[in-house]
Design a protein around this motif. Sequence first.
Motif, short mmCIF file in Angstrom:
data_model
loop_
_atom_site.label_atom_id
_atom_site.label_comp_id
_atom_site.label_asym_id
_atom_site.label_seq_id
_atom_site.Cartn_x
_atom_site.Cartn_y
_atom_site.Cartn_z
N MET A 197 0.82 -1.21 0.00
CA MET A 197 0.00 0.00 0.00
C MET A 197 0.86 1.26 0.00
N LEU A 198 2.10 1.17 0.50
CA LEU A 198 3.03 2.29 0.37
C LEU A 198 3.25 2.60 -1.11
N LEU A 199 3.45 1.55 -1.89
CA LEU A 199 3.66 1.73 -3.33
C LEU A 199 2.40 2.30 -3.99
N VAL A 200 1.24 1.78 -3.60
CA VAL A 200 -0.03 2.30 -4.14
C VAL A 200 -0.17 3.79 -3.82
N GLY A 201 0.12 4.16 -2.57
CA GLY A 201 0.02 5.56 -2.19
C GLY A 201 0.98 6.44 -2.96
N ALA A 202 2.20 5.95 -3.15
CA ALA A 202 3.18 6.73 -3.91
C ALA A 202 2.73 6.95 -5.34
N VAL A 249 1.75 8.44 -0.28
CA VAL A 249 1.29 9.66 -0.94
C VAL A 249 2.26 10.80 -0.69
N ALA A 250 2.77 10.89 0.54
CA ALA A 250 3.74 11.95 0.85
C ALA A 250 4.95 11.87 -0.07
N HIS A 251 5.42 10.66 -0.32
CA HIS A 251 6.54 10.49 -1.25
C HIS A 251 6.14 10.85 -2.67
N GLY A 252 4.97 10.40 -3.06
CA GLY A 252 4.52 10.63 -4.43
C GLY A 252 4.41 12.11 -4.76
N TYR A 253 3.87 12.90 -3.82
CA TYR A 253 3.77 14.34 -4.05
C TYR A 253 5.14 14.95 -4.33
N GLU A 254 6.12 14.52 -3.58
CA GLU A 254 7.45 15.11 -3.69
C GLU A 254 8.17 14.69 -4.97
N LEU A 255 7.75 13.55 -5.53
CA LEU A 255 8.41 13.03 -6.72
C LEU A 255 7.68 13.37 -8.01
N VAL A 300 -5.39 -2.03 8.85
CA VAL A 300 -4.89 -0.92 9.67
C VAL A 300 -3.59 -0.37 9.11
N VAL A 301 -2.60 -1.26 8.91
CA VAL A 301 -1.30 -0.77 8.44
C VAL A 301 -1.39 -0.32 6.98
N GLY A 302 -2.27 -0.94 6.20
CA GLY A 302 -2.41 -0.57 4.80
C GLY A 302 -2.93 0.85 4.63
N VAL A 303 -3.91 1.23 5.45
CA VAL A 303 -4.45 2.60 5.37
C VAL A 303 -3.37 3.61 5.69
#
Length: 201
Positions: free
Chosen positions: A81-86, A137-143, A127-130
């Motif tokens: 989900m980190l990758l999905v958010g990014a 997303v925080a990473h994705g915005y910056e990239l 829980v951890v996925g959310v």
Amino acid sequence: MRIHRSILTALLAAVAALPLAASAHTGVDGGMHHGFTTGFLHPLTGADHLAAMVAVGFWSALAARRAWPDLLWAPLAFAGMLLVGALMGLAGVQLPAVEPMIAASLLVLGLLVAARVRLPAVVAMGVVGVFAVFHGVAHGYELASEEGAALTLAGMVSATVLLHVAGIAAGWALRHANAWLPRVAGAAVLGLGAALLAQAI
């Protein structure tokens, strides 16, 4: 036995020092905005992300009823989900309260570690996925405006997996240790989350 105690002491000292570390994100690292190495190093230099990733593995090991496959559900959900958010961040998807949610993730993970809460696999993954989505997303915005985002994301996911493994190893070693050791680690993560939340609101 002395070696194990030395390792655990060093680990706990590092975890206890997390609230003193500064939060860092890709894009504020002296101009190195992209590339596998930058992505790989980022979770290791950002206290918020490092604490969350280690805590997920740590909690999984403490709460697991058996080594396989219980140890893997939450870490896999977080990394995925980190990758999905990014990718969402790269696509310009806007989510509210990203930084407060990252801080909240540390509060929740710290409590889960300190209390050694056991949750059904699906609930733990949810829980951890959310929370992982907001970290991503925080990473994705910056990239979003940078070249080499794919390599940077690959580096971040690789480091994330390794941090989960480190957390699992530490948690497994402490499963049968004195109860206060996991509580200290959980309290340190919780303290970092509280400090970051105070800054974010």
